[in-house]
Design an enzyme around this catalytic site. Structure first.
Site, PDB file in Angstrom:
ATOM      1  N   SER A 145       1.191  -1.610   0.635  1.00  0.00           N
ATOM      2  CA  SER A 145      -0.201   0.139   0.153  1.00  0.00           C
ATOM      3  C   SER A 145       1.083   1.253   0.607  1.00  0.00           C
ATOM      4  O   SER A 145       2.802   1.155   0.461  1.00  0.00           O
ATOM      5  CB  SER A 145      -0.788   0.184   1.218  1.00  0.00           C
ATOM      6  OG  SER A 145      -1.468   1.569   1.570  1.00  0.00           O
ATOM      7  N   TYR A 166      -4.484  -1.387   9.749  1.00  0.00           N
ATOM      8  CA  TYR A 166      -3.776  -0.905   8.244  1.00  0.00           C
ATOM      9  C   TYR A 166      -2.353  -0.334   7.821  1.00  0.00           C
ATOM     10  O   TYR A 166      -1.936  -1.279   7.323  1.00  0.00           O
ATOM     11  CB  TYR A 166      -5.311  -0.509   7.366  1.00  0.00           C
ATOM     12  CG  TYR A 166      -5.206  -0.036   6.122  1.00  0.00           C
ATOM     13  CD1 TYR A 166      -5.822  -1.474   5.193  1.00  0.00           C
ATOM     14  CD2 TYR A 166      -4.116   0.575   5.131  1.00  0.00           C
ATOM     15  CE1 TYR A 166      -5.766  -2.160   4.196  1.00  0.00           C
ATOM     16  CE2 TYR A 166      -4.427  -0.639   4.111  1.00  0.00           C
ATOM     17  CZ  TYR A 166      -4.632  -1.172   3.480  1.00  0.00           C
ATOM     18  OH  TYR A 166      -4.214  -1.899   2.315  1.00  0.00           O
TER      19      TYR A 166
END
Length: 251
Positions: free
Chosen positions: A143, A156
């Site tokens: 990410s 996350y």
């Protein structure tokens, strides 16, 4: 001249393949010649049908990766149903949003267990099979938050930072056994996981202003990177995190 991007005869396991980035990657691999094992809690019926329409073999493997219970079975079913395992794409993941001051242990554990713990143990299960055959390609989905902190997504961010480190350590350990371990770091991609951001006018505007390509990415934008990292074209690429972000990190 042999096409180094040809995946004919290869079997790819793609987690979270029913929609979004996972579906985009699965179909790109299928278009390049790979047979597909589509793994997830929800049946990836559409993905499998589209892969078969491309002339590939494709099978659904039902697995809830919020725990590590199914990881060995995922590998065994892929080998049994499709005859092997050459490529693993760890795409399945979840996100929980809240201020860090209010974040709960439940939301922390749910995200880290799915996004990091299950990824490691699925890599391990696939890695044992790949080491025995002397080759394999593992692609983890990282990410922008592998590189940045973000806001309101502490678990996350931690999980995706962990994916970056995990990709590197596994590459270090397994490269000599013919296993390539790399990652793709998508930028802001229009999927279900980012629906809340797209619907927020202020956040959407601030995101768009930061992307040199001046658009959200699509799941299909991940396909070329995945084919490259899954193919012999990347045989000397190890422990790399390839950003596919419309220029976000360059800004």
């Amino acid at each position: 001249m042999t096409n180094p991007f040809d995946l004919t005869g290869r079997v790819a396991v793609v987690t979270g393949a029913n929609t979004g980035i996972g579906q985009g990657i699965a179909l790109a691999l299928a278009a390049a010649g790979a047979d597909i094992a589509a793994v997830g809690r929800s049946a990836a019926t559409e993905t499998v049908e589209k892969a078969r329409a491309l002339g590939r073999k494709a099978e659904i493997i039902s697995a809830d990766l919020s725990t590590i219970e199914p990881v060995g079975r995922v590998v065994d079913e892929a080998v049994e149903k499709l005859g092997g395992l050459d490529i693993l794409v760890n795409n399945a993941g979840i996100i929980r949003r809240n201020d860090s001051l209010d974040f709960t242990e439940e939301d922390w554990d749910a995200v880290v267990d799915t996004n990091l713990k299950s990824v490691f143990f699925l890599c391990q299960a696939a890695g044992k099979h790949m080491a025995a055959q002397g080759r394999g390609k593992i692609i983890n989905i990282a990410s922008m938050l592998t590189f940045q902190g973000g806001i309101r997504v502490p678990s996350y961010t931690a999980s995706k930072s962990g994916i970056g480190g995990l990709t590197k350590i596994l590459a270090n350990e397994w490269a000599a056994q013919g296993i390539n371990v790399n990652a793709i770091a998508p930028g802001y991609i229009a999927t279900n996981n980012t629906a809340a951001l797209q619907a927020d006018p202020d956040r959407n505007r601030s995101i768009m202003e930061r992307i040199p390509a001046a658009r959200w990415g699509s799941p299909e934008d991940m396909g070329g990177a995945a084919v490259f990292l899954a193919s012999s074209a990347s045989d000397y690429v190890q422990g790399h995190i390839l950003a596919v972000d419309g220029g976000w990190l360059a800004r």
